[in-house]
Design a protein around this motif. Structure first.
Motif, PDB file in Angstrom:
ATOM      1  N   VAL A  49       0.836  -1.195   0.000  1.00  0.00           N
ATOM      2  CA  VAL A  49       0.000   0.000   0.000  1.00  0.00           C
ATOM      3  C   VAL A  49       0.874   1.249   0.000  1.00  0.00           C
ATOM      4  CG1 VAL A  49      -1.762   1.289   1.272  1.00  0.00           C
ATOM      5  CG2 VAL A  49      -1.855  -1.215   1.190  1.00  0.00           C
ATOM      6  N   SER A  50       0.600   2.165  -0.938  1.00  0.00           N
ATOM      7  CA  SER A  50       1.422   3.365  -1.070  1.00  0.00           C
ATOM      8  C   SER A  50       1.106   4.408   0.004  1.00  0.00           C
ATOM      9  CB  SER A  50       1.247   3.983  -2.465  1.00  0.00           C
ATOM     10  OG  SER A  50      -0.084   4.462  -2.646  1.00  0.00           O
ATOM     11  N   HIS A  51      -0.181   4.620   0.282  1.00  0.00           N
ATOM     12  CA  HIS A  51      -0.542   5.605   1.307  1.00  0.00           C
ATOM     13  C   HIS A  51      -1.983   5.400   1.726  1.00  0.00           C
ATOM     14  CE1 HIS A  51      -1.862   7.648  -2.385  1.00  0.00           C
ATOM     15  NE2 HIS A  51      -2.629   8.426  -1.639  1.00  0.00           N
ATOM     16  N   ALA A  52      -2.421   6.178   2.711  1.00  0.00           N
ATOM     17  CA  ALA A  52      -3.660   5.863   3.424  1.00  0.00           C
ATOM     18  C   ALA A  52      -4.927   6.414   2.792  1.00  0.00           C
ATOM     19  CB  ALA A  52      -3.560   6.367   4.868  1.00  0.00           C
ATOM     20  N   HIS A  53      -4.840   7.282   1.801  1.00  0.00           N
ATOM     21  CA  HIS A  53      -6.066   7.829   1.217  1.00  0.00           C
ATOM     22  C   HIS A  53      -6.974   6.702   0.714  1.00  0.00           C
ATOM     23  CE1 HIS A  53      -4.318  12.122   0.487  1.00  0.00           C
ATOM     24  NE2 HIS A  53      -5.001  12.063   1.608  1.00  0.00           N
ATOM     25  N   THR A 123       8.774 -10.588  -0.049  1.00  0.00           N
ATOM     26  CA  THR A 123       7.479 -11.238   0.092  1.00  0.00           C
ATOM     27  C   THR A 123       7.226 -12.136  -1.109  1.00  0.00           C
ATOM     28  OG1 THR A 123       5.083 -10.891   0.352  1.00  0.00           O
ATOM     29  CG2 THR A 123       6.284  -9.200  -0.888  1.00  0.00           C
ATOM     30  N   HIS A 124       6.999 -13.404  -0.835  1.00  0.00           N
ATOM     31  CA  HIS A 124       6.632 -14.384  -1.859  1.00  0.00           C
ATOM     32  C   HIS A 124       7.584 -14.358  -3.059  1.00  0.00           C
ATOM     33  CE1 HIS A 124       2.923 -15.637   0.152  1.00  0.00           C
ATOM     34  NE2 HIS A 124       2.845 -14.378   0.544  1.00  0.00           N
ATOM     35  N   GLY A 125       8.870 -14.260  -2.764  1.00  0.00           N
ATOM     36  CA  GLY A 125       9.887 -14.311  -3.813  1.00  0.00           C
ATOM     37  C   GLY A 125      10.192 -12.984  -4.475  1.00  0.00           C
ATOM     38  N   TYR A 126       9.556 -11.904  -4.043  1.00  0.00           N
ATOM     39  CA  TYR A 126       9.789 -10.576  -4.612  1.00  0.00           C
ATOM     40  C   TYR A 126      10.604  -9.729  -3.625  1.00  0.00           C
ATOM     41  CZ  TYR A 126       6.270 -11.704  -8.116  1.00  0.00           C
ATOM     42  OH  TYR A 126       5.579 -12.306  -9.133  1.00  0.00           O
ATOM     43  N   ARG A 127      11.470  -8.909  -4.184  1.00  0.00           N
ATOM     44  CA  ARG A 127      12.215  -7.943  -3.384  1.00  0.00           C
ATOM     45  C   ARG A 127      11.536  -6.586  -3.515  1.00  0.00           C
ATOM     46  NH1 ARG A 127      16.945  -4.621  -3.919  1.00  0.00           N
ATOM     47  NH2 ARG A 127      17.149  -5.072  -6.141  1.00  0.00           N
ATOM     48  N   ALA A 128      11.351  -5.906  -2.398  1.00  0.00           N
ATOM     49  CA  ALA A 128      10.574  -4.661  -2.429  1.00  0.00           C
ATOM     50  C   ALA A 128      11.213  -3.613  -1.528  1.00  0.00           C
ATOM     51  CB  ALA A 128       9.140  -4.926  -1.990  1.00  0.00           C
ATOM     52  N   GLN A 129      10.840  -2.369  -1.811  1.00  0.00           N
ATOM     53  CA  GLN A 129      11.329  -1.248  -1.008  1.00  0.00           C
ATOM     54  C   GLN A 129      10.394  -0.066  -1.183  1.00  0.00           C
ATOM     55  OE1 GLN A 129      15.265   0.438  -2.045  1.00  0.00           O
ATOM     56  NE2 GLN A 129      15.843   0.086   0.075  1.00  0.00           N
ATOM     57  N   PHE A 130      10.089   0.625  -0.096  1.00  0.00           N
ATOM     58  CA  PHE A 130       9.323   1.860  -0.159  1.00  0.00           C
ATOM     59  C   PHE A 130      10.273   3.045  -0.301  1.00  0.00           C
ATOM     60  CE2 PHE A 130       6.127  -0.507   2.630  1.00  0.00           C
ATOM     61  CZ  PHE A 130       5.252  -0.755   1.590  1.00  0.00           C
ATOM     62  N   HIS A 131       9.805   4.068  -1.044  1.00  0.00           N
ATOM     63  CA  HIS A 131      10.561   5.316  -1.214  1.00  0.00           C
ATOM     64  C   HIS A 131       9.624   6.478  -0.927  1.00  0.00           C
ATOM     65  CE1 HIS A 131      14.182   3.605  -3.235  1.00  0.00           C
ATOM     66  NE2 HIS A 131      13.332   2.636  -3.501  1.00  0.00           N
ATOM     67  N   ASP A 132      10.112   7.482  -0.199  1.00  0.00           N
ATOM     68  CA  ASP A 132       9.280   8.644   0.128  1.00  0.00           C
ATOM     69  C   ASP A 132       8.638   9.213  -1.135  1.00  0.00           C
ATOM     70  OD1 ASP A 132       9.653   8.733   2.890  1.00  0.00           O
ATOM     71  OD2 ASP A 132      11.556   9.812   2.701  1.00  0.00           O
ATOM     72  N   ALA A 133       7.320   9.430  -1.075  1.00  0.00           N
ATOM     73  CA  ALA A 133       6.579   9.920  -2.241  1.00  0.00           C
ATOM     74  C   ALA A 133       6.247  11.399  -2.160  1.00  0.00           C
ATOM     75  CB  ALA A 133       5.291   9.108  -2.422  1.00  0.00           C
ATOM     76  N   GLY A 134       6.430  12.031  -0.995  1.00  0.00           N
ATOM     77  CA  GLY A 134       6.210  13.467  -0.888  1.00  0.00           C
ATOM     78  C   GLY A 134       4.767  13.909  -1.020  1.00  0.00           C
ATOM     79  N   HIS A 135       3.826  13.003  -0.940  1.00  0.00           N
ATOM     80  CA  HIS A 135       2.408  13.310  -1.172  1.00  0.00           C
ATOM     81  C   HIS A 135       1.720  13.738   0.121  1.00  0.00           C
ATOM     82  CE1 HIS A 135      -1.622  12.980  -2.772  1.00  0.00           C
ATOM     83  NE2 HIS A 135      -1.916  11.936  -2.014  1.00  0.00           N
ATOM     84  N   ILE A 136       1.723  12.857   1.084  1.00  0.00           N
ATOM     85  CA  ILE A 136       1.236  13.130   2.440  1.00  0.00           C
ATOM     86  C   ILE A 136       2.196  12.437   3.393  1.00  0.00           C
ATOM     87  CG2 ILE A 136      -1.206  13.363   1.803  1.00  0.00           C
ATOM     88  CD1 ILE A 136      -1.587  10.468   2.869  1.00  0.00           C
ATOM     89  N   GLY A 138       3.919   9.812   5.449  1.00  0.00           N
ATOM     90  CA  GLY A 138       3.855   8.355   5.389  1.00  0.00           C
ATOM     91  C   GLY A 138       3.715   7.774   4.002  1.00  0.00           C
ATOM     92  N   ALA A 139       3.429   8.620   2.998  1.00  0.00           N
ATOM     93  CA  ALA A 139       3.211   8.118   1.639  1.00  0.00           C
ATOM     94  C   ALA A 139       4.504   7.593   1.039  1.00  0.00           C
ATOM     95  CB  ALA A 139       2.637   9.212   0.751  1.00  0.00           C
ATOM     96  N   ASP A 157       0.544   8.119  -5.579  1.00  0.00           N
ATOM     97  CA  ASP A 157       0.426   9.576  -5.690  1.00  0.00           C
ATOM     98  C   ASP A 157       1.757  10.178  -5.261  1.00  0.00           C
ATOM     99  OD1 ASP A 157      -2.154   9.168  -6.432  1.00  0.00           O
ATOM    100  OD2 ASP A 157      -3.061   9.940  -4.593  1.00  0.00           O
ATOM    101  N   ILE A 158       2.278  11.081  -6.076  1.00  0.00           N
ATOM    102  CA  ILE A 158       3.644  11.550  -5.843  1.00  0.00           C
ATOM    103  C   ILE A 158       3.744  13.057  -6.030  1.00  0.00           C
ATOM    104  CG2 ILE A 158       4.392  11.162  -8.254  1.00  0.00           C
ATOM    105  CD1 ILE A 158       7.069  10.113  -7.041  1.00  0.00           C
ATOM    106  N   ASN A 159       4.647  13.670  -5.271  1.00  0.00           N
ATOM    107  CA  ASN A 159       4.921  15.090  -5.403  1.00  0.00           C
ATOM    108  C   ASN A 159       6.415  15.313  -5.162  1.00  0.00           C
ATOM    109  OD1 ASN A 159       4.697  17.847  -5.671  1.00  0.00           O
ATOM    110  ND2 ASN A 159       3.742  18.185  -3.670  1.00  0.00           N
TER     111      ASN A 159
END
Length: 412
Positions: A49-53, A123-136, A138-139, A157-159
C-alpha cells in the motif's frame, strides 16, 4: 512480469495493479454517488500500500478473507486503520454494506507489516522497497523486483516539490518499468506562494465583511497544511473532524514531517471542535477547517446547512473534486445534496490548488529521468487524460508507453 490494471485506469480512484497474479499494488475505492471498487476476482498473496487515502487503501480490508500479507509504512498503517474504522462506523449508521466487517478489520490489523522507507523487504519471492513519495506524511512509492530480476517502480500519488507539511520525493531507483500517476498531466500548478497569498486575501476579505469561511479539507494532509498556513498568518481557526485524529497520529512519527514543531504550534493555536460543541461555534467572521474534503458527508455538511444561503460567506475548496461528489457539483453547478435535499448555494464557492500531486512539468521530469536511466516501459494511470500522457511519452521520449483500460493486461 504480468501486469493487470484493476482500477484507476483512465480515471481517478480505486487504484489497484496486480503483478503476476500475486502482488497487489494498492487496493482503493472510488467515492461518488455509488462507491466503486477495483475489478474483482483477485487473490493476491501480498498487498503493498502506497498511502492511506481511501482511493489507494480504502478497500484493502475487503481482501482479508484471502489472508494476504500486507505491507505499508507505520504511519500509513495507523492512518489507514483510522479510516477503516470510520468507514465501518458510517456504514453501520446508514445501514449500508462497507464491503468488509469488524472481523476483516481485525485481520487487517493482524496481517499488516509496517516497513519504513529505504528498508528492503521480501514477500513471496519478490524484493521490495518503499521510497518517500512526498504526497502526504507516510506516503511511499513502491519498488518491486520479481523472480526474473525484472523491476518496476509504482509512484502511487507523488509530489517532487516541498510543501509546508512534507518534503518532496526524490532519489528514485532504476527500474525496467514505470507505473506513474497522471492526475495533473497537462496542467501545471501555480507557484505555491502565489496561490497561498490569493487564498489568504480571499479569506480576509470575507472575514472583514462579517462572513464565514468554510474550508473543506481532506483529513490526512490537507487539514494539517491549511492550519499551518493559517497559523503563519496569525489567523485563528476552528478545526472539526477526523483531521484532528490524523494530526495526533502524525505527531507519533515526526521524521515523516518537514516541520513537526510548526505543525504542533498550528494545532495548539486552533480551536478544536467536537461534535457535542459544534453548535457553539459562532458563525460570524469565523474560519472553520473541516472534513470532508469533497463535501460528501462529515461535519462540513452541518455548517453548510446553516449558512449555505449566506452571500457574504465562502467555501474555499482546497483539493481535487471527483466527478459525482458534492464538491464537484458545487463548483460546476452551484448546488449540493445535503441529507437528501438539493440546496442551491448562495454562499460563494472558490477553488485553490493546494495539490499534493506533481503537476505536468514534474510528471514529465520523472518520466524523463527514469527513461534516461534505462526504463523500457511506462504505464500511465490515475488520471482523466492518461492517453495523452502515454502519447507524449511515445512521441517525445521514444519509449513504449500505454494508458491501460480497466482490466487490461500486459507482459513486460
Amino acid at each position: 512480469m504480468k501486469l493487470e490494471f484493476k482500477g484507476a485506469s483512465r480515471e481517478v480512484g480505486r487504484s489497484a495493479v496486480l503483478v503476476d497474479d500475486s502482488i497487489m499494488l494498492d487496493y482503493g475505492l472510488k467515492p461518488g454517488e455509488h462507491t466503486q471498487y477495483p475489478l474483482n476476482g483477485s487473490k493476491p498473496d501480498a498487498v503493498l500500500v502506497s498511502h492511506a487515502h481511501l482511493d489507494h487503501a480504502g478497500a484493502v480490508p475487503n481482501l482479508m478473507d484471502m489472508a494476504p500479507e500486507v505491507f505499508m509504512t507505520p504511519l500509513t498503517f495507523d492512518l489507514a486503520a483510522m479510516l477503516a474504522r470510520d468507514t465501518l462506523k458510517i456504514a453501520d449508521r446508514k445501514g449500508e454494506d462497507a464491503g468488509f466487517d469488524s472481523m476483516d478489520l481485525s485481520r487487517f490489523m493482524q496481517k499488516t507489516n509496517t516497513i519504513d522507507p529505504d528498508i528492503e523487504f521480501h514477500t513471496h519471492g519478490y524484493r521490495a522497497q518503499f521510497h518517500d513519495a512526498g504526497h502526504i506524511p507516510g506516503a511511499a512509492s513502491i519498488y518491486l523486483e520479481g523472480k526474473d530480476s525484472k523491476s518496476l517502480f509504482y509512484t502511487g500519488d507523488i509530489n517532487t516539490l516541498d510543501t509546508r507539511l512534507v518534503f518532496g520525493a526524490g532519489d528514485f531507483p532504476d527500474a525496467d518499468t514505470l507505473i506513474i500517476e497522471s492526475t495533473y498531466f497537462g496542467e501545471d500548478h501555480p507557484p505555491r506562494k502565489e496561490m497561498e497569498n490569493a487564498f489568504i486575501d480571499s479569506l480576509m476579505d470575507t472575514l472583514n465583511i462579517g462572513g464565514n469561511v468554510i474550508i473543506p479539507a481532506f483529513a490526512i494532509g490537507r487539514t494539517q497544511e491549511i492550519l499551518m498556513l493559517l497559523e503563519s498568518h496569525g489567523i485563528g481557526a476552528y478545526v472539526d473532524g477526523m483531521g484532528v485524529s490524523a494530526y495526533k497520529l502524525m505527531m507519533k512519527y515526526p521524521h515523516y514531517l518537514r516541520n513537526p514543531n510548526q505543525l504542533k504550534r498550528a494545532f495548539k493555536n486552533a480551536t478544536i471542535v467536537s461534535g457535542r460543541k459544534r453548535d457553539k461555534v459562532p458563525l460570524e467572521s469565523s474560519v472553520i477547517v473541516t472534513t470532508a474534503g469533497m463535501l460528501n458527508g462529515g461535519p462540513v455538511m452541518y455548517y453548510l446547512k446553516k449558512i449555505f444561503k449566506d452571500p457574504k460567506s465562502k467555501i474555499l475548496i482546497t483539493g481535487y473534486q471527483v466527478e459525482g461528489t458534492n464538491g464537484r457539483m458545487a463548483l460546476d453547478n452551484g448546488v449540493i445534496e445535503n441529507d437528501g435535499v438539493i440546496q442551491q448555494l448562495g454562499i460563494k464557492v472558490e477553488q485553490y490548488d493546494f495539490s499534493a500531486h506533481c503537476g505536468d512539468r514534474e510528471l514529465k521530469a520523472i518520466v524523463s529521468e527514469f527513461c534516461d536511466r534505462g526504463t523500457e516501459h511506462v504505464f500511465t494511470m490515475h488520471g482523466d487524460d492518461t492517453e495523452s500522457f502515454a502519447e507524449w511519452i511515445r512521441e517525445e521520449i521514444g519509449v513504449d508507453a500505454h494508458a491501460p483500460e480497466l482490466g487490461e493486461k500486459f507482459n513486460v
